[in-house]
Design a protein around this motif. Structure first.
Motif, PDB file in Angstrom:
ATOM      1  N   UNK A 120     -59.598  25.579  83.848  1.00  0.00           N
ATOM      2  CA  UNK A 120     -59.208  25.019  85.139  1.00  0.00           C
ATOM      3  C   UNK A 120     -58.515  26.059  86.011  1.00  0.00           C
ATOM      4  N   UNK A 121     -58.659  25.885  87.322  1.00  0.00           N
ATOM      5  CA  UNK A 121     -57.978  26.718  88.305  1.00  0.00           C
ATOM      6  C   UNK A 121     -57.198  25.827  89.252  1.00  0.00           C
ATOM      7  N   UNK A 122     -55.973  26.237  89.578  1.00  0.00           N
ATOM      8  CA  UNK A 122     -55.145  25.470  90.493  1.00  0.00           C
ATOM      9  C   UNK A 122     -53.761  26.075  90.559  1.00  0.00           C
ATOM     10  N   UNK A 123     -52.869  25.384  91.245  1.00  0.00           N
ATOM     11  CA  UNK A 123     -51.484  25.852  91.299  1.00  0.00           C
ATOM     12  C   UNK A 123     -50.790  25.484  89.990  1.00  0.00           C
ATOM     13  N   UNK A 124     -49.627  26.067  89.760  1.00  0.00           N
ATOM     14  CA  UNK A 124     -48.896  25.785  88.522  1.00  0.00           C
ATOM     15  C   UNK A 124     -48.521  24.314  88.443  1.00  0.00           C
ATOM     16  N   UNK A 125     -48.061  23.750  89.558  1.00  0.00           N
ATOM     17  CA  UNK A 125     -47.674  22.340  89.565  1.00  0.00           C
ATOM     18  C   UNK A 125     -48.869  21.430  89.297  1.00  0.00           C
ATOM     19  N   UNK A 126     -50.014  21.750  89.893  1.00  0.00           N
ATOM     20  CA  UNK A 126     -51.214  20.930  89.684  1.00  0.00           C
ATOM     21  C   UNK A 126     -51.667  20.953  88.235  1.00  0.00           C
ATOM     22  N   UNK A 127     -51.678  22.151  87.646  1.00  0.00           N
ATOM     23  CA  UNK A 127     -52.116  22.272  86.251  1.00  0.00           C
ATOM     24  C   UNK A 127     -51.129  21.601  85.305  1.00  0.00           C
ATOM     25  N   UNK A 128     -49.833  21.717  85.616  1.00  0.00           N
ATOM     26  CA  UNK A 128     -48.815  21.083  84.785  1.00  0.00           C
ATOM     27  C   UNK A 128     -48.954  19.563  84.822  1.00  0.00           C
ATOM     28  N   UNK A 129     -49.202  19.020  86.023  1.00  0.00           N
ATOM     29  CA  UNK A 129     -49.371  17.571  86.154  1.00  0.00           C
ATOM     30  C   UNK A 129     -50.605  17.094  85.392  1.00  0.00           C
ATOM     31  N   UNK A 130     -51.687  17.865  85.514  1.00  0.00           N
ATOM     32  CA  UNK A 130     -52.905  17.479  84.789  1.00  0.00           C
ATOM     33  C   UNK A 130     -52.642  17.468  83.294  1.00  0.00           C
TER      34      UNK A 130
END
Length: 569
Positions: free
Chosen positions: A342-352
């Motif tokens: 996955x690619x995204x911001x740190x917050x987005x990946x953490x939430x996922x």
């Protein structure tokens, strides 16, 4: 007293033996020819002795005086079973028994000669031999035939960088030579062998054997070229200074990197912290996330899971049973144990990660670490710093081992508390042990998360098929680290993950848009960002046009990244 013919024979024989001894001791022979030489001397000596016995036996038991040359002729006829002259038949038991013995000797020698000498001679005649020297320039000299070196070879081939393999294993060298791989047979720590590899015009020297041999290779390489880039692989951290003293420019310790990566996978599983990410900018990170049993997206297609819509992250690729799929199709079903890239911001990946974690990992027991070598020791150190409860199992009793036993045995796993464990890390130094243990674990506790290392890339798929959740190979980590140090225009940003991220130039794409280039379809990897004039551009639209001076950030498996290099760099 010797007659004239016998005297001439002895003079001739002495000359042949003297010449043979001179060649043997002053010019040297390889192992196979030494065997032939010694066996030849044995046969000649045997015939000479038989000749003396035959001459004596004919005089004593048959009453006939025979010359030594005549006696040798009869001996050779008997040993080779070519037939006899006028001496037969013999009347005495001694001579008949002696002739039978000579016949049997001949038969035995023939049976020994074919497998030991004749067949190898034929094989050597028809089998192409590796060259004795190479005239490559700006090449890499790789001192080892290993799976670790093979990963480096594949990376070099993708950039069309010449290389030569140097190893002392004759059979392995011949196999590579038949496959068209540039190789030299010899001891890599021998200065003459390195000269034959044209070390003075080499780009770099890579020592990837054991610690002792690597130090000797560094010494030999540095003695021949004071400015050469020399890379050495160490197995123990305390050996790094000795490699440097011997002349290594860079020393890597891939086992520690591998251990750290495997430990971070556990931290992610049991704490929901996001570890082991590849940070490209403040707003863009890449990571692998294991989809565990009972996650709310298990059993859904990628389209129906709405991962992008719900979390804002992009699926770059996925591993299904160890097989990498770039840009998986919308109707691809996500199963438990699928690994998403996955690619995204740190917050987005953490939430996922937090919202898809399985509730099954709230287990009572400690994490089990199988094997306390360099990899297992690194994992233990990291766990102690993070205050993670763990238990170490090893076959040998030593400091740091909590339970001594064979991890493949059910009784040992029961004593380790496998029924309550959330995760087990197979840090063992044998791939078969990892495979067998995984099979046993699937029967004893199918819910436990299995993280494993392998020493052979080819065994990665086997461990996955046995039931492992995450597998990382030592050759992959080693090859990437070495390649990254060798190349200045192709930086590997992720050496210790299943995926590979590189920052590289792609001059063949200059002037094309991302849509027209269709890179993902052509190579299987994805351009996630472009670095231009010191700025990282991560919002890439289909009409984004690439320039010659651009640095592309490309993500994929090792195979797809190599496809990209071959096609565009």
């Amino acid at each position: 007293m010797l007659d004239g013919s016998s005297l001439m024979y002895y003079v001739f024989l002495a000359g042949v033996v003297s010449a043979g001894v001179y060649v043997y001791f002053f010019y040297g022979l390889n192992d196979w020819w030494r065997k032939v030489y010694r066996s030849g001397l044995f046969v000649v000596g045997l015939i000479l002795i038989y000749g003396l016995i035959y001459q004596w036996g004919m005089a004593v038991f048959e009453g006939f005086e025979k010359s030594y040359i005549h006696s040798l002729q009869v001996v050779i006829e008997s040993v080779t079973t070519a037939g006899y002259g006028g001496d037969s038949p013999w009347t005495s038991d001694f001579m008949n028994i002696f002739v039978i013995w000579m016949n049997m000797t001949g038969v035995i020698l023939v049976f020994l000669a074919f497998p030991l000498f004749v067949l190898p001679m034929i094989r050597e005649a028809i089998q192409p031999r590796p060259p004795e020297e190479l005239n490559l320039e700006d090449h890499v000299i790789i001192c080892s035939i290993s799976r670790r070196a093979s990963i480096l070879r594949e990376e070099l081939q993708s950039k069309s960088i010449p290389y030569v393999i140097v190893d002392i294993d004759e059979e392995a060298v011949l196999d590579l030579h038949e496959d068209g791989v540039p190789v030299l047979l010899g001891n890599p720590s021998d200065e003459d062998v390195l000269k034959a590899a044209n070390i003075h015009k080499a780009r770099a020297l890579v020592a990837d054997m054991d610690d002792e041999n690597n130090a000797l290779i560094c010494l030999a390489g540095r003695a021949l070229d004071k400015d050469l880039k020399i890379l050495s692989v160490a197995t123990e951290e305390n050996m790094i200074p000795y490699h440097r003293y011997a002349g290594a420019t860079h020393v890597i310790l891939p086992r520690r990197i591998l251990g750290k990566s495997l430990a971070e996978r556990v931290v992610v599983s049991i704490t929901e912290d996001l570890q082991g990410v590849t940070q490209l900018s403040d707003e863009l990170e890449l990571t692998e996330i294991l989809i565990e049993p009972n996650s709310d997206i298990v059993g859904k297609t990628i389209e129906k899971s709405e991962i992008r819509e719900r979390y804002g992250v992009n699926i770059i690729g996925a591993w299904f049973s160890g097989n990498f799929v770039s840009n998986p199709k919308p109707d691809q079903v996500i199963t438990d144990h699928t690994i998403l890239l996955l690619a995204g911001s740190h917050d987005q990946l953490t939430e996922f990660r937090a919202k898809t974690v399985s509730k099954l990992h709230q287990a009572e027991g400690p994490v089990i670490v199988a094997g306390l070598g360099v990899v297992g020791g690194t994992i233990s150190e990291l766990f102690r710093k993070r205050k993670i409860d763990f238990l170490v199992v090893d076959k040998s009793e030593k400091e740091g081992v909590d339970l001594v036993g064979d991890i493949t045995e059910e009784e040992v796993l029961k004593r380790a508390g496998i029924d309550k464990a959330s995760t087990i890390i197979l840090a063992v130094n044998d791939d078969r042990t990892a495979i067998f243990t995984t099979l046993v674990l699937q029967q004893m506790n199918p819910d436990v998360e299995i993280i494993a290392r392998v020493n052979d890339v080819d065994n990665t798929g086997k461990v996955y098929r046995a039931g492992a959740d995450y597998v990382l190979s030592l050759p992959t980590v080693t090859g990437r680290m070495l390649f990254s140090m060798l190349m200045e225009d192709d930086e590997i940003l992720s050496t210790d993950t299943m995926y590979e991220v590189v920052r590289t130039e792609a001059p063949k794409l200059s002037g094309e848009t991302l849509q027209d280039a269709n890179i993902r379809a052509e190579t299987g990897c994805t351009v996630v960002a472009v670095e231009r004039n010191g700025e990282l551009i991560s919002e890439l639209q289909p009409d984004f046009q690439l320039l010659e001076e651009d640095q592309l950030i490309v993500v994929g498996s090792d195979e797809t990244i190599n496809n990209f290099r071959k096609k565009y760099t």
